[in-house]
Write an enzyme that holds these catalytic residues in place. Structure first.
Site, PDB file in Angstrom:
ATOM      1  N   ARG A 267       0.843  -1.195   0.000  1.00 25.96           N
ATOM      2  CA  ARG A 267       0.000   0.000   0.000  1.00 25.96           C
ATOM      3  C   ARG A 267       0.875   1.241   0.000  1.00 25.96           C
ATOM      4  O   ARG A 267       1.782   1.372   0.814  1.00 25.96           O
ATOM      5  CB  ARG A 267      -0.904   0.012   1.234  1.00 25.96           C
ATOM      6  CG  ARG A 267      -1.836  -1.170   1.225  1.00 25.96           C
ATOM      7  CD  ARG A 267      -2.847  -1.120   2.338  1.00 25.96           C
ATOM      8  NE  ARG A 267      -3.656  -2.339   2.310  1.00 25.96           N
ATOM      9  CZ  ARG A 267      -4.590  -2.646   3.203  1.00 25.96           C
ATOM     10  NH1 ARG A 267      -4.843  -1.808   4.190  1.00 25.96           N
ATOM     11  NH2 ARG A 267      -5.266  -3.767   3.093  1.00 25.96           N
ATOM     12  N   ARG A 282       2.332   0.850  10.335  1.00 28.43           N
ATOM     13  CA  ARG A 282       1.883   1.269   9.011  1.00 28.43           C
ATOM     14  C   ARG A 282       3.044   1.191   8.031  1.00 28.43           C
ATOM     15  O   ARG A 282       3.877   2.082   7.967  1.00 28.43           O
ATOM     16  CB  ARG A 282       1.329   2.699   9.084  1.00 28.43           C
ATOM     17  CG  ARG A 282       0.395   3.067   7.957  1.00 28.43           C
ATOM     18  CD  ARG A 282      -0.250   4.420   8.191  1.00 28.43           C
ATOM     19  NE  ARG A 282      -1.124   4.411   9.355  1.00 28.43           N
ATOM     20  CZ  ARG A 282      -2.424   4.101   9.300  1.00 28.43           C
ATOM     21  NH1 ARG A 282      -2.970   3.813   8.159  1.00 28.43           N
ATOM     22  NH2 ARG A 282      -3.142   4.101  10.395  1.00 28.43           N
ATOM     23  N   GLU A 354      -6.331  -1.365  15.444  1.00 27.84           N
ATOM     24  CA  GLU A 354      -6.943  -2.277  14.474  1.00 27.84           C
ATOM     25  C   GLU A 354      -5.961  -3.372  14.043  1.00 27.84           C
ATOM     26  O   GLU A 354      -4.816  -3.095  13.679  1.00 27.84           O
ATOM     27  CB  GLU A 354      -7.392  -1.480  13.234  1.00 27.84           C
ATOM     28  CG  GLU A 354      -7.939  -2.366  12.143  1.00 27.84           C
ATOM     29  CD  GLU A 354      -8.227  -1.589  10.853  1.00 27.84           C
ATOM     30  OE1 GLU A 354      -8.329  -0.345  10.920  1.00 27.84           O
ATOM     31  OE2 GLU A 354      -8.346  -2.239   9.803  1.00 27.84           O
ATOM     32  N   SER A 357     -10.122  -6.402   9.986  1.00 30.92           N
ATOM     33  CA  SER A 357     -11.317  -5.712   9.527  1.00 30.92           C
ATOM     34  C   SER A 357     -12.112  -6.725   8.724  1.00 30.92           C
ATOM     35  O   SER A 357     -11.596  -7.296   7.774  1.00 30.92           O
ATOM     36  CB  SER A 357     -10.902  -4.518   8.663  1.00 30.92           C
ATOM     37  OG  SER A 357     -12.000  -3.675   8.445  1.00 30.92           O
ATOM     38  N   ARG A 396       1.094  -6.670  12.344  1.00 32.44           N
ATOM     39  CA  ARG A 396       0.517  -6.072  13.549  1.00 32.44           C
ATOM     40  C   ARG A 396       0.345  -7.107  14.650  1.00 32.44           C
ATOM     41  O   ARG A 396       0.409  -6.778  15.843  1.00 32.44           O
ATOM     42  CB  ARG A 396      -0.823  -5.409  13.226  1.00 32.44           C
ATOM     43  CG  ARG A 396      -0.643  -4.129  12.427  1.00 32.44           C
ATOM     44  CD  ARG A 396      -1.918  -3.328  12.299  1.00 32.44           C
ATOM     45  NE  ARG A 396      -1.678  -2.130  11.483  1.00 32.44           N
ATOM     46  CZ  ARG A 396      -2.591  -1.217  11.213  1.00 32.44           C
ATOM     47  NH1 ARG A 396      -3.822  -1.353  11.682  1.00 32.44           N
ATOM     48  NH2 ARG A 396      -2.296  -0.164  10.474  1.00 32.44           N
TER      49      ARG A 396
END
Length: 432
Positions: A267, A282, A354, A357, A396
């Site tokens: 990403r 991130r 988070e 999801s 994560r």
RNA sequence: GGAGAGGUGGGUGAGUGGCUGAAACCAGUUCCCUGCUAAGGAACCGUACGUUAAUUCGUACCGAGGGUUCGAAUCCCUCCCUCUCCGCCA
């Protein structure tokens, strides 16, 4: 993509529901285009009909040896008229398509109102955040206390910021986590393991909704403006997994299709600069074990609960404290109708972050992909519903383990379920 | 990378300019027949949009996009993909 019937027959109420999630639908433009489309399509088809009829009569006349010259003359300007009408219609359709392709999914009634992540609603919690007898460090500092672990300096030399090199036990734990997740989902949750390409074409990205609106979040192998051949690195395995059923009609007996894959995700995260610049949270590249389900429409909300439970099972097995949130309308992704986020407790940040999801897309992606199934006895194939969720984000999860399993002496305990995957290692020792 | 052969409905596979939205077969649906089973017979059986009282009628779609033509699955161009052989390679 929304059902075009909604945009034709219930435009006003649809616009209202979209407004709830912060999307302004240009009702007037759409209505005008739609009215014009109807007229133009009818007249174009009429012209085509005329052409077909006349061409047929020419064919017959020719076959029976008649003179076709007068018939040819009669066709006259028909071709030009038709070309003009076709051109106008296709421009119009393209305009409508552009608008429709950019409209997000409609939220489910059960989704709470709200604007952003602050309005998300907590559903449940697993464990309470542990008390540490010492000041817990964040994962970067935990790693720094080990012999060899996360190496951001070298990654930035090799590539740039927001990449990582992992060494030794940390690299092994990262691998162990992915293995454990895959094994759990395939052996206990009924998912089929799939290996997929990490580069995909534009049709696939359109199918799951990354294109046309979110191209800037992706890495492209060629300029995105170039037509056709440009491939993009997957931002999530959701893209290749879900697109497996693109342009196909699945047998009802095959549903639900439950697939899982472990892939890196890429990403460019254009919008997030300045956020989470420290550590693994991130990154431009991270690993994820993805869960995808292709189900019958009536099963999709039950499947969302189930799939979310499968992601939770990983956190529970790792004994990591987390909470389950339902996203408010304003915080949901483009194609989602309802989304649960799982947020894991990070002692180093003293916050829930988070880590998964899970979304029900209903027929939103299926319509873009033309992914359908044929119900027994039904005359027409019906769109499937698609769901996806992280089960879990591996990087994560590594962060969560490092922070939650850190010990006073600087070492890190290995979660019990991971030990078999790490050659029986129970503790990653601190740097002597 | 080089040479050749192909891409047609859920599947296999005919079809080289008009009567082909597309043969045939398989699968599927419905019905008939045989006391079960097996076998046999008949009909139906693509998708989308518009239209209709209607599965009524119309239009589009034979890998994708252009072109030629009164008319294209069929001829021409570009692209994508698949297969075979050769080369290279983990």
């Amino acid at each position: 993509m929304l059902d075009p019937k909604l945009l034709r027959d219930d435009l006003a109420s649809t616009a209202q529901r979209l407004a709830a999630r912060g999307y302004t639908l240009d009702v007037d433009t759409l209505a005008t285009l739609e009215t014009r489309r109807k007229v133009l399509q009818a007249s174009t088809q009429e012209l085509q009909n005329e052409r077909n009829v006349r061409s047929k009569s020419i064919g017959k006349a020719k076959a029976s040896g008649e003179d076709i010259a007068p018939l040819l003359a009669k066709v006259g300007t028909l071709g030009e008229e038709l070309d003009a009408a076709k051109a106008e219609l296709s421009t119009l359709l393209a305009q409508i398509d552009t608008i429709c392709a950019g409209i997000p999914n409609l939220p489910h009634e059960s989704v709470p109102a709200g604007e952003d992540e602050n309005d998300n609603v907590e559903i449940s919690r697993f464990m309470t955040p542990p008390e540490f007898a010492f000041e817990p460090k964040d994962h970067v500092d935990v790693s720094a206390g080990l012999a060899n672990g996360l190496d951001f300096e070298t990654a930035s030399k090799l590539t740039g910021s927001r990449f990582v090199v992992m060494h030794s036990h940390i690299a092994a734990m990262h691998r162990a986590l992915a293995q454990f997740m895959l094994d759990t989902h395939t052996r206990q949750h009924g998912y089929a393991e799939v290996y997929v390409p990490y580069l995909v074409n534009h049709d696939s990205l359109f199918g799951t909704g990354q294109l046309p609106k979110f191209g800037a979040d992706l890495f492209h192998t060629q300029p995105a403006t170039e037509e056709g051949q440009s491939l993009s690195l997957i931002p999530t395995a959701e893209v290749p997994l879900t697109n497996i059923v693109r342009d196909s009609i699945v047998d009802e007996a095959q549903l639900p299709l439950k697939m899982t894959a472990h892939t890196p995700c890429f990403r460019s995260e254009a919008g997030s600069y300045g956020r989470d610049t420290r550590g693994l949270i991130r990154q431009h590249q991270f690993d994820k074990v993805e869960l995808v389900q292709i189900v019958k429409p009536e099963d999709s909300f039950a499947a969302l609960e189930e799939l979310t439970g499968h992601a939770e099972a990983i956190l529970q097995a790792l004994v990591l404290p987390y909470r389950k949130m339902v996203l408010c309308v304003g915080d949901m992704g483009f194609g989602a109708c309802k989304t649960y986020d799982l947020e894991v407790w990070l002692p180093g940040q003293q916050a829930y972050r988070e880590i998964s999801s899970c979304s029900n897309m209903q027929d939103f992606q299926a319509r873009r992909m033309q992914a359908r199934y044929r119900a027994k006895g039904a005359k027409k194939p019906d769109l499937v519903h698609t769901l996806n969720g992280s089960g879990l984000a591996v990087g994560r999860t590594l962060v969560a383990v490092l922070e939650n399993y850190q010990q006073a002496d600087g070492s890190v305990a290995v979660p019990e379920v991971l030990q078999p995957y790490m050659n029986g290692l129970t503790v990653i020792p601190a740097n002597a």
